[in-house]
Design a protein around this motif. Structure first.
Motif, PDB file in Angstrom:
ATOM      1  N   LYS A 267       0.808  -1.162  -0.131  1.00 22.86           N
ATOM      2  CA  LYS A 267       0.042  -0.014   0.015  1.00 22.86           C
ATOM      3  C   LYS A 267       0.728   1.294   0.053  1.00 22.86           C
ATOM      4  O   LYS A 267       1.795   1.464   0.788  1.00 22.86           O
ATOM      5  CB  LYS A 267      -0.725   0.072   1.253  1.00 22.86           C
ATOM      6  CG  LYS A 267      -2.158  -1.014   1.146  1.00 22.86           C
ATOM      7  CD  LYS A 267      -2.958  -0.931   2.570  1.00 22.86           C
ATOM      8  CE  LYS A 267      -3.933   0.080   2.211  1.00 22.86           C
ATOM      9  NZ  LYS A 267      -4.588   0.275   3.375  1.00 22.86           N
ATOM     10  N   PRO A 268       0.640   2.138  -0.704  1.00 20.31           N
ATOM     11  CA  PRO A 268       1.381   3.617  -0.812  1.00 20.31           C
ATOM     12  C   PRO A 268       1.001   4.438   0.209  1.00 20.31           C
ATOM     13  O   PRO A 268       0.149   4.316   0.929  1.00 20.31           O
ATOM     14  CB  PRO A 268       0.901   4.041  -2.212  1.00 20.31           C
ATOM     15  CG  PRO A 268      -0.485   3.705  -2.246  1.00 20.31           C
ATOM     16  CD  PRO A 268      -0.573   2.189  -1.692  1.00 20.31           C
ATOM     17  N   LYS A 269       2.074   5.221   0.485  1.00 21.56           N
ATOM     18  CA  LYS A 269       1.859   6.294   1.446  1.00 21.56           C
ATOM     19  C   LYS A 269       0.884   7.382   1.338  1.00 21.56           C
ATOM     20  O   LYS A 269       0.300   7.993   1.870  1.00 21.56           O
ATOM     21  CB  LYS A 269       3.246   6.875   1.862  1.00 21.56           C
ATOM     22  CG  LYS A 269       4.189   5.898   2.701  1.00 21.56           C
ATOM     23  CD  LYS A 269       5.493   6.638   2.938  1.00 21.56           C
ATOM     24  CE  LYS A 269       5.231   7.905   3.841  1.00 21.56           C
ATOM     25  NZ  LYS A 269       6.358   8.461   4.312  1.00 21.56           N
ATOM     26  N   LYS A 270       0.905   7.459  -0.238  1.00 23.42           N
ATOM     27  CA  LYS A 270       0.323   8.867  -0.718  1.00 23.42           C
ATOM     28  C   LYS A 270      -0.304   8.481  -2.171  1.00 23.42           C
ATOM     29  O   LYS A 270       0.638   7.701  -2.877  1.00 23.42           O
ATOM     30  CB  LYS A 270       1.322  10.116  -0.711  1.00 23.42           C
ATOM     31  CG  LYS A 270       0.558  11.329  -1.092  1.00 23.42           C
ATOM     32  CD  LYS A 270       1.386  12.544  -1.199  1.00 23.42           C
ATOM     33  CE  LYS A 270       0.750  13.894  -1.436  1.00 23.42           C
ATOM     34  NZ  LYS A 270       1.806  15.071  -1.327  1.00 23.42           N
TER      35      LYS A 270
ATOM     36  N   GLN B  39       2.790   7.173  -4.170  1.00 23.21           N
ATOM     37  CA  GLN B  39       4.104   7.444  -3.545  1.00 23.21           C
ATOM     38  C   GLN B  39       4.578   6.386  -2.299  1.00 23.21           C
ATOM     39  O   GLN B  39       3.633   6.099  -1.441  1.00 23.21           O
ATOM     40  CB  GLN B  39       4.102   8.615  -2.867  1.00 23.21           C
ATOM     41  CG  GLN B  39       5.337   9.340  -2.153  1.00 23.21           C
ATOM     42  CD  GLN B  39       6.499   9.461  -3.003  1.00 23.21           C
ATOM     43  OE1 GLN B  39       6.581   9.937  -4.253  1.00 23.21           O
ATOM     44  NE2 GLN B  39       7.586   9.048  -2.590  1.00 23.21           N
ATOM     45  N   TYR B  40       5.499   5.808  -2.525  1.00 21.82           N
ATOM     46  CA  TYR B  40       6.016   4.929  -1.129  1.00 21.82           C
ATOM     47  C   TYR B  40       7.042   5.535  -0.631  1.00 21.82           C
ATOM     48  O   TYR B  40       7.673   6.357  -1.035  1.00 21.82           O
ATOM     49  CB  TYR B  40       6.338   3.493  -1.966  1.00 21.82           C
ATOM     50  CG  TYR B  40       5.189   2.736  -2.566  1.00 21.82           C
ATOM     51  CD1 TYR B  40       4.413   1.889  -1.770  1.00 21.82           C
ATOM     52  CD2 TYR B  40       4.849   3.112  -3.997  1.00 21.82           C
ATOM     53  CE1 TYR B  40       3.441   1.119  -2.452  1.00 21.82           C
ATOM     54  CE2 TYR B  40       3.747   2.360  -4.400  1.00 21.82           C
ATOM     55  CZ  TYR B  40       3.258   1.425  -3.714  1.00 21.82           C
ATOM     56  OH  TYR B  40       2.295   0.790  -4.088  1.00 21.82           O
ATOM     57  N   GLU B  41       7.687   4.926   0.677  1.00 25.65           N
ATOM     58  CA  GLU B  41       8.875   5.442   1.050  1.00 25.65           C
ATOM     59  C   GLU B  41      10.149   5.648   0.390  1.00 25.65           C
ATOM     60  O   GLU B  41      10.573   6.506   0.428  1.00 25.65           O
ATOM     61  CB  GLU B  41       9.110   4.391   2.548  1.00 25.65           C
ATOM     62  CG  GLU B  41      10.003   4.875   3.503  1.00 25.65           C
ATOM     63  CD  GLU B  41       9.430   5.992   4.308  1.00 25.65           C
ATOM     64  OE1 GLU B  41      10.164   6.925   4.620  1.00 25.65           O
ATOM     65  OE2 GLU B  41       8.282   5.589   4.922  1.00 25.65           O
ATOM     66  N   ASN B  42      10.156   4.530  -0.157  1.00 25.21           N
ATOM     67  CA  ASN B  42      11.291   4.810  -1.136  1.00 25.21           C
ATOM     68  C   ASN B  42      11.294   4.103  -2.659  1.00 25.21           C
ATOM     69  O   ASN B  42      12.019   3.829  -3.406  1.00 25.21           O
ATOM     70  CB  ASN B  42      12.512   3.525  -0.474  1.00 25.21           C
ATOM     71  CG  ASN B  42      13.021   4.291   0.815  1.00 25.21           C
ATOM     72  OD1 ASN B  42      13.600   5.141   0.921  1.00 25.21           O
ATOM     73  ND2 ASN B  42      12.755   3.309   1.811  1.00 25.21           N
TER      74      ASN B  42
ATOM     75  N   ASP C 161      -7.447  -3.929   0.296  1.00 24.21           N
ATOM     76  CA  ASP C 161      -6.383  -2.871   0.168  1.00 24.21           C
ATOM     77  C   ASP C 161      -6.326  -2.238  -1.152  1.00 24.21           C
ATOM     78  O   ASP C 161      -6.487  -1.069  -1.204  1.00 24.21           O
ATOM     79  CB  ASP C 161      -5.161  -3.584   0.304  1.00 24.21           C
ATOM     80  CG  ASP C 161      -4.661  -3.919   1.805  1.00 24.21           C
ATOM     81  OD1 ASP C 161      -5.285  -3.440   2.704  1.00 24.21           O
ATOM     82  OD2 ASP C 161      -3.830  -4.658   1.961  1.00 24.21           O
TER      83      ASP C 161
ATOM     84  N   GLN D 296       8.205   4.741  -6.410  1.00 23.71           N
ATOM     85  CA  GLN D 296       6.876   5.471  -7.091  1.00 23.71           C
ATOM     86  C   GLN D 296       6.387   4.563  -7.986  1.00 23.71           C
ATOM     87  O   GLN D 296       7.289   3.644  -8.698  1.00 23.71           O
ATOM     88  CB  GLN D 296       7.701   6.895  -7.508  1.00 23.71           C
ATOM     89  CG  GLN D 296       7.807   7.987  -6.419  1.00 23.71           C
ATOM     90  CD  GLN D 296       8.069   9.353  -7.155  1.00 23.71           C
ATOM     91  OE1 GLN D 296       8.683   9.276  -8.432  1.00 23.71           O
ATOM     92  NE2 GLN D 296       7.933  10.151  -6.587  1.00 23.71           N
TER      93      GLN D 296
END
Length: 326
Positions: free
Chosen positions: A193-196, A217-220, A306, A222
């Motif tokens: 799941k993405p952060k944004k 957008q993921y932690e590290n 999800d 895209q």
């Protein structure tokens, strides 16, 4: 279950149902037992073509048939929730076409019904069970590509009749739920799941989205994803990591192979599907039913929740709304 044969009922006899039952015939343990349409003539035509034993002019008649083990629901998106719950309450297992429902709340209600009735329920994300996709995930998990940093995937073609079911907003039509969920699924099974979420859409006059662009957008990492009904694309997908790049061969959601480019070398991998590729999700349904499971560990209830949650956020960002959404 008394016999090894698993008897299928099919509700909704559109294009995808034709493809599905052709693959169903390739599975020895599967039997197309009954089909149902709101038109008895359509049910008879479909059933005769594929040698079903029973043809019904209503979905409820099929659900009441005591011989049926599992029902494949291939009706428009907006009907998935009610028909799935009704089928589960009729004592049937269910394979429901993607998207499993049009939002998270509907999906939760369907899963609750599966648990209450102790009956198997799975979203028909057939791509998840494609042999190439299975191998791709294995190689990623083995670290063959290093750390995954980027995914690019699209699903786009031109709809010649923009007044049909696929663009009918009352049926939750539009490119996102019809096609965009495939790129979302790919990003999800690789990165989670993405952060944004950032998303924007263009719309038909009906209010259905004709093209939707998404950035996850993921932690590290895209993911850049796209769905469209207004122009064709290569329908390819790329997964890039710190150690190499993987290209899923077109048409990627039903792929027969992939390539890995690493250290200046390219290696092609070929995994031809049995039939079009619905065969693998059918076999997974059989395995789960035979093992008394109400969900698959390869595409769980939580996985469905999800992905539809991500789609809900895409719709929120892009302004895509469905009427009478409950």
């Amino acid at each position: 279950m008394k016999a090894s044969t698993i008897k299928w009922g099919v509700i909704g006899l559109g294009n995808i149902a034709h493809q599905f039952v052709r693959d169903l015939a390739l599975i020895k343990e599967a039997e197309l037992y009954a089909v149902a349409s709101r038109s008895v003539d359509k049910a008879k035509d479909f059933g005769s073509k594929y040698k079903a034993k029973k043809m019904y002019g209503s979905y409820q008649e099929l659900m009441k048939d005591p011989e049926i083990d599992i029902i494949y629901i291939a009706t428009p998106h907006d009907s998935h929730k009610n028909l799935t719950i009704e089928a589960l309450e009729s004592g049937k297992h269910v394979l429901c076409e993607k998207p499993i429902a049009i939002n998270n709340e509907q999906t939760k209600a369907m899963i609750d019904a599966s648990k209450k009735q102790n009956k198997f329920l799975m979203e028909a994300f057939w791509t998840r069970f494609n042999p190439s996709i299975q191998q791709i995930l294995y190689k990623i998990n083995q670290g063959d590509l290093g750390d995954i940093k980027y995914i690019n995937a699209d699903f786009a073609f031109r709809v010649e009749n923009p007044t049909g079911r696929m663009t009918d907003i009352t049926n939750a039509g539009g490119s996102l739920l019809d096609m965009g969920v495939y790129p979302l699924m790919l990003s999800y099974i690789v990165l989670g799941k993405p952060k944004k979420v950032l998303a924007t859409s263009n719309f038909f006059e009906s209010g259905a989205d004709k093209q939707t662009a998404m950035i996850l957008q993921y932690e590290n990492a895209q993911a850049v994803l796209h769905s469209s009904f207004v122009s064709p694309s290569n329908m390819s997908a790329t997964i890039s990591g710190t150690e190499g790049r993987l290209n899923i061969h077109s048409i990627w959601h039903e792929t027969q192979g992939f390539s890995i480019l690493k250290n200046g070398h390219k290696i092609d991998y070929h995994y031809p599907t049995l039939g079009k590729g619905f065969t693998y999700e059918i076999e997974e349904c059989h395995r789960c039913i035979q093992n008394n499971q109400i969900e698959s560990e390869f595409w769980t209830h939580q996985n469905s929740l999800d992905v539809i949650e991500i789609a809900d956020e895409v719709r929120k960002q892009s302004g895509l709304k469905f009427p009478n959404e409950l």
